[in-house]
Design a protein around this motif. Sequence first.
Motif, PDB file in Angstrom:
ATOM      1  N   LEU A 101       1.036  -0.898  -0.065  1.00 58.16           N
ATOM      2  CA  LEU A 101      -0.050   0.129  -0.023  1.00 58.16           C
ATOM      3  C   LEU A 101       1.124   1.168  -0.127  1.00 58.16           C
ATOM      4  O   LEU A 101       0.483   1.745  -0.883  1.00 58.16           O
ATOM      5  CB  LEU A 101      -0.917   0.237   0.674  1.00 58.16           C
ATOM      6  CG  LEU A 101      -2.471  -0.554   1.238  1.00 58.16           C
ATOM      7  CD1 LEU A 101      -2.578  -0.634   3.038  1.00 58.16           C
ATOM      8  CD2 LEU A 101      -3.180   0.963   0.008  1.00 58.16           C
ATOM      9  N   ALA A 102       1.580   1.578   0.844  1.00 67.18           N
ATOM     10  CA  ALA A 102       2.728   2.216   1.194  1.00 67.18           C
ATOM     11  C   ALA A 102       3.978   2.432  -0.250  1.00 67.18           C
ATOM     12  O   ALA A 102       3.697   3.548  -0.924  1.00 67.18           O
ATOM     13  CB  ALA A 102       3.727   2.642   1.988  1.00 67.18           C
ATOM     14  N   ASP A 103       4.540   1.869  -0.961  1.00 68.41           N
ATOM     15  CA  ASP A 103       4.895   1.738  -1.953  1.00 68.41           C
ATOM     16  C   ASP A 103       4.162   2.321  -2.706  1.00 68.41           C
ATOM     17  O   ASP A 103       4.536   2.801  -3.796  1.00 68.41           O
ATOM     18  CB  ASP A 103       5.702   0.332  -2.259  1.00 68.41           C
ATOM     19  CG  ASP A 103       6.374   0.261  -1.399  1.00 68.41           C
ATOM     20  OD1 ASP A 103       7.155   0.143  -0.487  1.00 68.41           O
ATOM     21  OD2 ASP A 103       7.103  -1.474  -1.167  1.00 68.41           O
ATOM     22  N   ILE A 104       3.022   1.855  -3.198  1.00 71.88           N
ATOM     23  CA  ILE A 104       2.084   1.764  -4.164  1.00 71.88           C
ATOM     24  C   ILE A 104       1.585   3.230  -4.002  1.00 71.88           C
ATOM     25  O   ILE A 104       0.879   4.236  -5.216  1.00 71.88           O
ATOM     26  CB  ILE A 104       1.567   1.635  -4.641  1.00 71.88           C
ATOM     27  CG1 ILE A 104       1.632   0.238  -4.802  1.00 71.88           C
ATOM     28  CG2 ILE A 104       0.118   1.609  -5.963  1.00 71.88           C
ATOM     29  CD1 ILE A 104       1.247  -1.029  -5.407  1.00 71.88           C
ATOM     30  N   ILE A 105       1.292   4.130  -3.240  1.00 70.23           N
ATOM     31  CA  ILE A 105       0.363   5.125  -3.127  1.00 70.23           C
ATOM     32  C   ILE A 105       0.320   6.168  -1.928  1.00 70.23           C
ATOM     33  O   ILE A 105       0.557   6.854  -2.840  1.00 70.23           O
ATOM     34  CB  ILE A 105      -0.854   4.537  -2.194  1.00 70.23           C
ATOM     35  CG1 ILE A 105      -2.339   4.015  -2.725  1.00 70.23           C
ATOM     36  CG2 ILE A 105      -1.682   5.843  -1.847  1.00 70.23           C
ATOM     37  CD1 ILE A 105      -3.280   3.508  -2.585  1.00 70.23           C
ATOM     38  N   ARG A 106       1.187   5.827  -1.288  1.00 72.27           N
ATOM     39  CA  ARG A 106       2.169   7.102  -0.284  1.00 72.27           C
ATOM     40  C   ARG A 106       3.221   8.046  -1.088  1.00 72.27           C
ATOM     41  O   ARG A 106       3.643   8.028  -1.808  1.00 72.27           O
ATOM     42  CB  ARG A 106       2.864   6.639   1.010  1.00 72.27           C
ATOM     43  CG  ARG A 106       3.599   7.549   1.611  1.00 72.27           C
ATOM     44  CD  ARG A 106       3.915   7.063   3.401  1.00 72.27           C
ATOM     45  NE  ARG A 106       4.187   8.156   3.876  1.00 72.27           N
ATOM     46  CZ  ARG A 106       5.530   9.240   3.887  1.00 72.27           C
ATOM     47  NH1 ARG A 106       6.318   8.786   2.920  1.00 72.27           N
ATOM     48  NH2 ARG A 106       5.817   9.947   4.894  1.00 72.27           N
ATOM     49  N   GLY A 107       2.115   9.487  -0.988  1.00 66.64           N
ATOM     50  CA  GLY A 107       3.101  10.306  -1.239  1.00 66.64           C
ATOM     51  C   GLY A 107       2.816  10.746  -3.131  1.00 66.64           C
ATOM     52  O   GLY A 107       3.457  11.208  -3.304  1.00 66.64           O
ATOM     53  N   THR A 108       1.597  10.164  -3.569  1.00 65.28           N
ATOM     54  CA  THR A 108       1.158   9.994  -4.294  1.00 65.28           C
ATOM     55  C   THR A 108      -0.148  11.342  -4.618  1.00 65.28           C
ATOM     56  O   THR A 108      -0.806  12.009  -4.228  1.00 65.28           O
ATOM     57  CB  THR A 108       0.696   8.582  -5.302  1.00 65.28           C
ATOM     58  OG1 THR A 108      -0.181   8.690  -5.096  1.00 65.28           O
ATOM     59  CG2 THR A 108       1.674   8.041  -4.791  1.00 65.28           C
ATOM     60  N   VAL A 109      -0.534  11.602  -5.491  1.00 61.67           N
ATOM     61  CA  VAL A 109      -1.553  12.688  -5.723  1.00 61.67           C
ATOM     62  C   VAL A 109      -2.890  11.840  -5.493  1.00 61.67           C
ATOM     63  O   VAL A 109      -3.785  12.224  -4.618  1.00 61.67           O
ATOM     64  CB  VAL A 109      -2.539  12.653  -7.789  1.00 61.67           C
ATOM     65  CG1 VAL A 109      -3.619  13.372  -7.158  1.00 61.67           C
ATOM     66  CG2 VAL A 109      -1.048  13.590  -8.119  1.00 61.67           C
ATOM     67  N   LEU A 110      -3.247   9.934  -5.681  1.00 57.84           N
ATOM     68  CA  LEU A 110      -4.331  10.077  -4.834  1.00 57.84           C
ATOM     69  C   LEU A 110      -4.397   9.722  -2.945  1.00 57.84           C
ATOM     70  O   LEU A 110      -4.803  10.233  -2.268  1.00 57.84           O
ATOM     71  CB  LEU A 110      -4.257   8.462  -4.514  1.00 57.84           C
ATOM     72  CG  LEU A 110      -5.232   7.344  -4.123  1.00 57.84           C
ATOM     73  CD1 LEU A 110      -6.979   7.722  -4.040  1.00 57.84           C
ATOM     74  CD2 LEU A 110      -5.288   5.837  -4.862  1.00 57.84           C
ATOM     75  N   HIS A 111      -2.970   9.537  -2.183  1.00 58.81           N
ATOM     76  CA  HIS A 111      -2.802  10.011  -1.131  1.00 58.81           C
ATOM     77  C   HIS A 111      -2.937  11.424  -0.867  1.00 58.81           C
ATOM     78  O   HIS A 111      -3.247  11.705   0.236  1.00 58.81           O
ATOM     79  CB  HIS A 111      -1.177   9.732  -0.885  1.00 58.81           C
ATOM     80  CG  HIS A 111      -0.687   9.992   0.485  1.00 58.81           C
ATOM     81  ND1 HIS A 111       0.133   9.951   1.222  1.00 58.81           N
ATOM     82  CD2 HIS A 111      -1.443   9.798   1.715  1.00 58.81           C
ATOM     83  CE1 HIS A 111       0.487  10.042   2.481  1.00 58.81           C
ATOM     84  NE2 HIS A 111      -0.644   9.994   2.823  1.00 58.81           N
TER      85      HIS A 111
END
Length: 269
Positions: A101-111
């Motif tokens: 979860l963190a690798d894919i989403i953290r820090g992205t527009v989704l997050h």
Amino acid sequence: MSVGELLIIGGAEKKCPQGEVLNLFVDLARRRSGAIGIIPTASEIPEEVCEDYIRTFHQLDVKDLDILSITSREEADSPEIRTRIESLAAVFITGGDQSRLADIIRGTVLHEALMDTWRDGLILGGTSAGASIMAHQMIVAADTKLEDDKLKVELGAGFGFLDKFIIDQHFSQRGRFDRLLSAIAENREVIGIGIDENTAILVKNDQFKVFGEHQVLVIDGRNSDFVEIIASENGSEELTIANFTLHTLTKGYRFDLIKRQLIKKGKMK
């Protein structure tokens, strides 16, 4: 508008019309307009996981669902993802692997969209890995006494909806007391919250209330004056601590996250 509630689930919640925890999530979502979004990114079998939740939400008379099948950071950074999140009443993050979860989403527009929309009232629910990811820090790996006489835990960054907390899940059922205790021993300003299966905490206004079948354990090491971790010759680690505070809460009880104390049964603020 105040921030939305967080429903943090210890995993293995009952997926049926009688399931208290998912009924609560649906009730919260119905206070807002929009669909319920499901993020299955933590799982390596997202289609199967989504099928279970789609069926369950349909049984709970929820027809408007938005499946956010995010499998890469590129997808999590897509231009339209913010608009999709802003249109939702609630978002549910499924179980699997919190590191994924963190690798894919953290820090992205989704997050960022999740954080911003939650601050405007979005309801967020998460189970298992989706529970651990809620906090600023999370346990991503652990060698515990249950497995090989090691207490060492590895922490990583979560989504940060809760600051100065570590959430652990499947807590009693998977014997995770040692690993959460070890994590708090090395981070004594942080509160550890262990949530059993088919059990949840609803976080609102700096308090949480317990729902579901089993119990929630809170470990507070802030007032500890002694922690010693000794490594033996065979590579194992043994922990000596003093003056840690332990709370266990069952259904209906509340906990003040600021004062770090139990609140008797009653309505949340």
